[in-house]
Design a protein around this motif. Sequence first.
Motif, PDB file in Angstrom:
ATOM      1  N   ILE A 113      24.699  76.668 111.044  1.00 55.69           N
ATOM      2  CA  ILE A 113      24.137  76.476 112.488  1.00 55.69           C
ATOM      3  C   ILE A 113      24.131  74.926 113.119  1.00 55.69           C
ATOM      4  N   ASP A 114      23.991  74.001 111.986  1.00 56.98           N
ATOM      5  CA  ASP A 114      24.151  72.748 112.288  1.00 56.98           C
ATOM      6  C   ASP A 114      25.616  72.286 112.401  1.00 56.98           C
ATOM      7  N   ALA A 115      26.476  72.884 111.909  1.00 56.60           N
ATOM      8  CA  ALA A 115      28.002  72.777 111.969  1.00 56.60           C
ATOM      9  C   ALA A 115      28.516  73.138 113.250  1.00 56.60           C
ATOM     10  N   MET A 116      27.849  74.475 113.884  1.00 56.48           N
ATOM     11  CA  MET A 116      28.091  74.788 115.106  1.00 56.48           C
ATOM     12  C   MET A 116      27.752  74.306 116.134  1.00 56.48           C
ATOM     13  N   ARG A 117      26.612  73.477 115.858  1.00 57.54           N
ATOM     14  CA  ARG A 117      25.956  72.563 117.079  1.00 57.54           C
ATOM     15  C   ARG A 117      25.073  73.737 117.854  1.00 57.54           C
ATOM     16  N   GLY A 118      24.297  74.715 117.137  1.00 53.93           N
ATOM     17  CA  GLY A 118      23.598  75.617 117.614  1.00 53.93           C
ATOM     18  C   GLY A 118      24.239  76.646 118.569  1.00 53.93           C
ATOM     19  N   LYS A 119      25.588  76.966 118.514  1.00 51.53           N
ATOM     20  CA  LYS A 119      26.257  78.023 119.138  1.00 51.53           C
ATOM     21  C   LYS A 119      27.498  78.347 118.470  1.00 51.53           C
ATOM     22  N   GLY A 120      27.503  80.015 118.037  1.00 50.99           N
ATOM     23  CA  GLY A 120      28.558  80.320 117.149  1.00 50.99           C
ATOM     24  C   GLY A 120      27.964  81.440 116.623  1.00 50.99           C
ATOM     25  N   SER A 121      28.942  82.010 115.484  1.00 52.60           N
ATOM     26  CA  SER A 121      28.453  83.231 114.786  1.00 52.60           C
ATOM     27  C   SER A 121      28.177  82.853 113.330  1.00 52.60           C
ATOM     28  N   ILE A 122      27.273  83.454 112.624  1.00 56.44           N
ATOM     29  CA  ILE A 122      26.851  83.309 111.237  1.00 56.44           C
ATOM     30  C   ILE A 122      26.987  84.939 110.752  1.00 56.44           C
ATOM     31  N   SER A 123      27.762  84.756 109.590  1.00 56.34           N
ATOM     32  CA  SER A 123      28.056  86.139 108.906  1.00 56.34           C
ATOM     33  C   SER A 123      27.321  86.191 107.620  1.00 56.34           C
ATOM     34  N   ILE A 124      26.787  87.070 106.889  1.00 56.27           N
ATOM     35  CA  ILE A 124      26.314  86.995 105.513  1.00 56.27           C
ATOM     36  C   ILE A 124      27.164  88.237 105.104  1.00 56.27           C
ATOM     37  N   GLU A 125      27.700  88.244 104.119  1.00 57.43           N
ATOM     38  CA  GLU A 125      28.593  89.428 103.280  1.00 57.43           C
ATOM     39  C   GLU A 125      28.084  89.698 101.982  1.00 57.43           C
ATOM     40  N   ILE A 126      27.760  90.726 101.321  1.00 54.98           N
ATOM     41  CA  ILE A 126      27.691  90.983  99.992  1.00 54.98           C
ATOM     42  C   ILE A 126      28.646  91.740  99.354  1.00 54.98           C
ATOM     43  N   LEU A 127      29.396  91.615  98.392  1.00 54.79           N
ATOM     44  CA  LEU A 127      30.237  92.365  97.787  1.00 54.79           C
ATOM     45  C   LEU A 127      30.261  92.294  96.337  1.00 54.79           C
ATOM     46  N   PRO A 128      30.190  93.406  95.546  1.00 56.41           N
ATOM     47  CA  PRO A 128      30.357  93.563  93.978  1.00 56.41           C
ATOM     48  C   PRO A 128      31.652  92.773  93.488  1.00 56.41           C
ATOM     49  N   SER A 129      31.729  92.184  92.394  1.00 61.01           N
ATOM     50  CA  SER A 129      33.034  91.999  91.848  1.00 61.01           C
ATOM     51  C   SER A 129      33.111  91.729  90.365  1.00 61.01           C
ATOM     52  N   GLY A 130      33.396  92.836  89.502  1.00 60.24           N
ATOM     53  CA  GLY A 130      32.979  93.106  88.015  1.00 60.24           C
ATOM     54  C   GLY A 130      31.765  92.837  87.820  1.00 60.24           C
TER      55      GLY A 130
END
Length: 382
Positions: free
Chosen positions: A292-309
């Motif tokens: 959020i700080d890197a976007m200066r309070g405006k933009g998109s944040i995405s969280i993704e969970i995926l298994p890998s082995g």
Amino acid sequence: MNFSPKKKTPNMLLLIASFAIVSLILWNTNSFFKKFKEEERYKMEIWATAQSEFLSLPVEADPGNLHIKIFQNNTSTPMILVNKDSSIKINNMGGTTILDTAFIHKKIRRFKAENHPILIEYKGEHLATLYYGNSEVLNKLKFYPIALLLIIFLFGTVIYFLFKTNRTSEQNKLWAGMAKETAHQIGTPLSSLLGWNELLKTENINPEITKEIEKDINRLETITDRFSKIGSLPILVEHDIVEETKNAYNYLKARSSKLINFSFHTHVDQYPVLLNKALYNWTIENLVKNGIDAMRGKGSISIEILPSGNYVKILISDTGSGIPKKNYQTIFNPGATTKKRGWGLGLSLVKRIVEEYHNGKIKVLSSSKEGTIMQISLKAKK
């Protein structure tokens, strides 16, 4: 920003003192080498003088014990004596014989490079030329400064890493102490807030207000619990990584600006992992807030969970300004920050929580001007 001040003056004095000591030892070694070489020269000149007198003696004359002792005394310096009739005598040359002419001439060239030949004369008449090389002791002495420098270098390397480890340990103790003190200081106003909230519940006000206040009080209790755990070995308990990640996500989503577009994706419904719940949630919050700080309070944040082995990967993406590739590793160092405020401890603590406490991995998966993807990898519970 560097959290610990650099002690430049003591380090510089130590460097100068070390350089002075090394220079003194090398100068002394060089002086000793020259003196030893002069003594060998003097010894060979005595041998050449004795040889001159010996060659000038009549055939039937007795050479005397003095000449014999001088000749026998040289057991270390290799030499080649070339008489005026071109006959050759060798001494201290190992298994070399006078028949090996090519090798002897090669040695003569080498001996001339090492030491100036000695002309053997008697009453102005040239009798022979003495070529001699450095003794075995002198040859070994030449490598002494190199060996000394290597030892000093290795010793300096050990000292450097010792100081570095000690400094890191001191920083860790300082941060742990500050965290525990913060947790202790928060405890007093937190108890007071709990009392005030209970009092508000008895008043005729909207129950939703006290409910939200209670949520934030619980949040402060969670933060206090996190800080109190720094410096101690946390207890890991089996939790569903999907549920815990989603809880942290939902809390941040509800309290962030409406200008931030949040999205959550998972490729599994459940995934059991050994976690310290409080510290893991802290990790997710740190990474999301950094985004959020890197976007200066405006933009998109995405969280993704995926298994890998045998692992599960948690990807936190933002649409910020990105991280230079050269800083992929240094951003996790204590004190590293691009913000005008802050001590640069967030990502350092995140790395410690993930890698030291949970035996996982964290890295910058990719970054560009369009955004950054941070990846956490945690092992599944067996």
